[in-house]
Design an enzyme around this catalytic site. Sequence first.
Site, mmCIF file in Angstrom:
data_model
loop_
_atom_site.group_PDB
_atom_site.id
_atom_site.type_symbol
_atom_site.label_atom_id
_atom_site.label_comp_id
_atom_site.label_asym_id
_atom_site.label_seq_id
_atom_site.Cartn_x
_atom_site.Cartn_y
_atom_site.Cartn_z
ATOM 1 N N SER A 151 16.539 -36.701 -23.766
ATOM 2 C CA SER A 151 17.534 -36.555 -22.702
ATOM 3 C C SER A 151 18.808 -35.981 -23.288
ATOM 4 C CB SER A 151 17.821 -37.915 -22.058
ATOM 5 O OG SER A 151 18.979 -37.848 -21.243
ATOM 6 N N SER A 152 19.544 -35.225 -22.490
ATOM 7 C CA SER A 152 20.801 -34.637 -22.964
ATOM 8 C C SER A 152 21.872 -35.684 -23.220
ATOM 9 C CB SER A 152 21.314 -33.607 -21.958
ATOM 10 O OG SER A 152 21.558 -34.213 -20.697
ATOM 11 N N CYS A 153 21.636 -36.941 -22.817
ATOM 12 C CA CYS A 153 22.617 -37.995 -23.070
ATOM 13 C C CYS A 153 22.691 -38.360 -24.551
ATOM 14 C CB CYS A 153 22.311 -39.238 -22.240
ATOM 15 S SG CYS A 153 20.826 -40.134 -22.759
ATOM 16 N N TYR A 180 20.261 -46.254 -23.769
ATOM 17 C CA TYR A 180 19.186 -45.281 -23.542
ATOM 18 C C TYR A 180 19.291 -44.132 -24.537
ATOM 19 C CZ TYR A 180 16.186 -42.002 -20.972
ATOM 20 O OH TYR A 180 15.195 -41.123 -20.609
ATOM 21 N N LYS A 184 16.559 -42.829 -27.411
ATOM 22 C CA LYS A 184 16.038 -41.463 -27.455
ATOM 23 C C LYS A 184 16.321 -40.799 -28.800
ATOM 24 C CE LYS A 184 13.933 -41.027 -23.551
ATOM 25 N NZ LYS A 184 12.471 -40.770 -23.532
ATOM 26 N N HIS A 223 18.893 -41.569 -10.188
ATOM 27 C CA HIS A 223 19.907 -40.671 -10.702
ATOM 28 C C HIS A 223 20.674 -40.018 -9.554
ATOM 29 C CE1 HIS A 223 17.273 -40.852 -14.364
ATOM 30 N NE2 HIS A 223 18.454 -40.943 -14.927
#
Length: 356
Positions: A151-153, A180, A184, A223
């Site tokens: 994920s881009s987070c 999260y 990842k 989301h």
Amino acid sequence: MAGITKGFFTIPMNLSIINRDLLTRGPFTIAVRNGRHKKGIAMMEKNAKIYVAGHRGMVGSAIVKELKRQNYTNILTRTHKELDLCRQDDVERFFAKEKPEYVFLAAAKVGGILANQSALADFMYENIMLEINVIHSAWKNGCKKLEFLGSSCIYPRMAPQPMKESCLLAGGLEKTNEAYALAKISGLKYCEFLNRQYGTDFISVMPTNLYGPNDNYHPLHSHVLPSFIRRFHEAKQAQSPYVVCWGDGTPLREFLYVDDLADLCVFLMNHYSGDETVNAGTGKEVSIQELAQLTAKTIGYQGEIRWDASKPNGTPRKLLDVSKCTALGWAYKTELEDGIRLAYEDFLQNPMRAER
């Protein structure tokens, strides 16, 4: 140069004792510090055994659909009831029995800001456990290639925009989804470390915000885009004069239609090998306020949109640098307005998804 012969190469004697010892252990080709042994990138055979973890989720179901579209015939799946990926023994038995040649790791515990903030420990534990179990068992059982979906987070909250893959771990994470993100990052790094130590071909892809068929429209755990679809749909049905949205609408976000991501995932499995992750996005951004307006227009809601600034905004801006993907020869196909229309059609046709 004097050295120890191991398989088809010679290990220089001037390496440290520890490095020479690592290089001579086990049946695997192992990399020295400057880079691992590289072989040509092999395409997945159409009848290869391919395991898609998380096939009932939005991403996993899109990957299965894309594999079938491209005529892959031996796709392996398991429901959560059939195989709990958080249970190491069960995962090890599954891999030992089935021996999948390729793995798409799309399984994850996911949710929006509220879900992440209210279950920090759960998000970290479940994601780390399932990731490490699958990746480790894939390595132990000789999996030819694994692709990890992140994920881009994972990128720093205040990372330079657009965010390049190289900015990983260059700053602090966004607190609203830190648990999260850390999970990842752990999965991504474990793939990298297996590559470096054991010569595996495990790659990772970091998608931007995703949406599309089979999304989660839960009123509290979804989301931003699927939550907008449900909220404006219900407001239209109830003829509500206004809809209240979280934050002030100023954050900028990028959105990728999930079928485009699935196309990229199969493309990367056939055309990319490397330790560094690959960003997956469109390279375009929109404010949350503009997103709300576009979603309301698509659904046909004509009431007022109000903003509750007492609620968190999240990261101010999240735009991925997709130049690496572009250089590999891939580009997205679905524009945001078309994608929202398709997602809304899916929402209307699959009411059960709204109650997940």
